[in-house]
Design a protein around this motif. Structure first.
Motif, PDB file in Angstrom:
ATOM      1  N   ARG A 133       0.833  -1.202   0.000  1.00 50.94           N
ATOM      2  CA  ARG A 133       0.000   0.000   0.000  1.00 50.94           C
ATOM      3  C   ARG A 133       0.869   1.254   0.000  1.00 50.94           C
ATOM      4  O   ARG A 133       0.574   2.227  -0.705  1.00 50.94           O
ATOM      5  CB  ARG A 133      -0.925   0.028   1.226  1.00 50.94           C
ATOM      6  N   LEU A 134       1.934   1.222   0.781  1.00 50.74           N
ATOM      7  CA  LEU A 134       2.853   2.356   0.842  1.00 50.74           C
ATOM      8  C   LEU A 134       3.495   2.599  -0.504  1.00 50.74           C
ATOM      9  O   LEU A 134       3.568   3.740  -0.996  1.00 50.74           O
ATOM     10  CB  LEU A 134       3.919   2.110   1.921  1.00 50.74           C
ATOM     11  N   ARG A 135       3.952   1.528  -1.133  1.00 52.16           N
ATOM     12  CA  ARG A 135       4.578   1.631  -2.449  1.00 52.16           C
ATOM     13  C   ARG A 135       3.604   2.221  -3.467  1.00 52.16           C
ATOM     14  O   ARG A 135       3.968   3.090  -4.271  1.00 52.16           O
ATOM     15  CB  ARG A 135       5.057   0.242  -2.889  1.00 52.16           C
ATOM     16  N   ALA A 136       2.366   1.780  -3.407  1.00 53.01           N
ATOM     17  CA  ALA A 136       1.359   2.278  -4.336  1.00 53.01           C
ATOM     18  C   ALA A 136       1.061   3.753  -4.139  1.00 53.01           C
ATOM     19  O   ALA A 136       0.836   4.497  -5.087  1.00 53.01           O
ATOM     20  CB  ALA A 136       0.067   1.454  -4.197  1.00 53.01           C
ATOM     21  N   ARG A 137       1.068   4.205  -2.866  1.00 51.62           N
ATOM     22  CA  ARG A 137       0.811   5.606  -2.583  1.00 51.62           C
ATOM     23  C   ARG A 137       1.958   6.492  -3.067  1.00 51.62           C
ATOM     24  O   ARG A 137       1.739   7.625  -3.493  1.00 51.62           O
ATOM     25  CB  ARG A 137       0.633   5.826  -1.085  1.00 51.62           C
ATOM     26  N   LEU A 138       3.183   6.000  -2.956  1.00 51.19           N
ATOM     27  CA  LEU A 138       4.355   6.807  -3.278  1.00 51.19           C
ATOM     28  C   LEU A 138       4.644   6.894  -4.767  1.00 51.19           C
ATOM     29  O   LEU A 138       5.315   7.818  -5.229  1.00 51.19           O
ATOM     30  CB  LEU A 138       5.588   6.244  -2.563  1.00 51.19           C
ATOM     31  N   ARG A 139       4.126   5.928  -5.534  1.00 43.69           N
ATOM     32  CA  ARG A 139       4.426   5.854  -6.962  1.00 43.69           C
ATOM     33  C   ARG A 139       3.231   6.339  -7.791  1.00 43.69           C
ATOM     34  O   ARG A 139       2.090   6.082  -7.456  1.00 43.69           O
ATOM     35  CB  ARG A 139       4.790   4.422  -7.346  1.00 43.69           C
TER      36      ARG A 139
END
Length: 261
Positions: free
Chosen positions: A254-260
């Motif tokens: 989820r974090l990766r998706a938010r940052l990218r």
């Protein structure tokens, strides 16, 4: 808006007169690009030094849609220099130990100051309290929410620098770009650094300037000290995030998706 316009707007937003180390984690101008070619999403997370803000700069930050502010300073630091309120943002305290300034007063060499700084960076990995704080910060950024997150410490370089490095790593940014971003503090905070070193020279003597200068800069060696501590205890950053911070793969995804983007 054109790409050039985006870059100009980004530069305007990060150059706050009262918080010189404020900038978008995704990049101070245009967005960083992950190693696989995916650009990062701007406006998700911001980093800063302490928020001793002018009214104009507080209004600028509010205009960025910041809904949560995470203060990584100690309780004493917060009491001495409380943050200025930002309209629409909720303030949270996540205490992480920083530079022991009283210890610096008794040092006489750059080498001794360098070792103090390295111990600070090791503590980001070895201290259970620090790990809990960084875990909570990353979990928050991973949440599906409309607002942006701002996190900061005192100078916005060590505790904040480690937090930003972790976010960029999760986003898939190459190690050399993470390091370049971390070192930008030395450029962004140059005026503030010179001001405080002038005070050190005036009140503590010229012989103390070199000692304090070490603590007011970031260096590749400091960041590497934390990474070496990660390797010693967890094998790599993936192990640190999983076992040290207790972040599940679902949270990291989820974090990766938010940052990218």
């Amino acid at each position: 808006m054109t790409d050039a316009g985006d870059a100009e707007l980004g530069e305007e937003l990060v150059r706050l007169a009262s918080a010189d180390n404020f900038r978008d984690v995704a990049g101070p101008d245009t967005a960083y690009v992950a190693a696989d070619g995916t650009p990062l999403r701007r406006g998700v997370a911001y980093r800063s030094n302490e928020l001793q803000l002018s009214d104009a700069d507080a209004t600028t930050i509010a205009g960025l849609g910041v809904t949560d502010i995470y203060d990584l300073r100690t309780a004493h630091e917060v009491e001495e220099h409380p943050d200025v309120e930002v309209a629409g943002a909720t303030w949270h305290h996540l205490e992480v130990g920083g530079i022991p300034m009283l210890e610096l007063e008794h040092l006489s060499t750059r080498e001794a100051a360098d070792e103090v700084m390295r111990s600070v960076y090791r503590s980001f990995v070895e201290s259970p309290e620090a790990r809990a704080a960084f875990a909570q910060l990353l979990r928050h950024v991973a949440e599906e929410r409309a607002g942006a997150t701002l996190f900061h410490c005192a100078a916005g370089k060590d505790r904040t620098g480690w937090g930003a490095a972790l976010l960029l790593h999760v986003a898939g940014v190459a190690d050399e770009v993470v390091l370049e971003d971390y070192l930008l503090t030395n450029t962004f905070s140059s005026a503030t650094r010179e001001k405080y070193l002038g005070l050190v020279r005036e009140h503590l003597g010229a012989d103390k300037v070199e000692v304090y200068e070490v603590a007011m800069l970031v260096s590749e060696g400091f960041l590497q000290e934390a990474l070496d501590a990660v390797a010693a205890s967890y094998g790599d950053l993936a192990g640190y995030l999983r076992d040290g911070l207790g972040l599940e793969e679902e949270t990291l995804a989820r974090l990766r998706a938010r940052l990218r983007a």
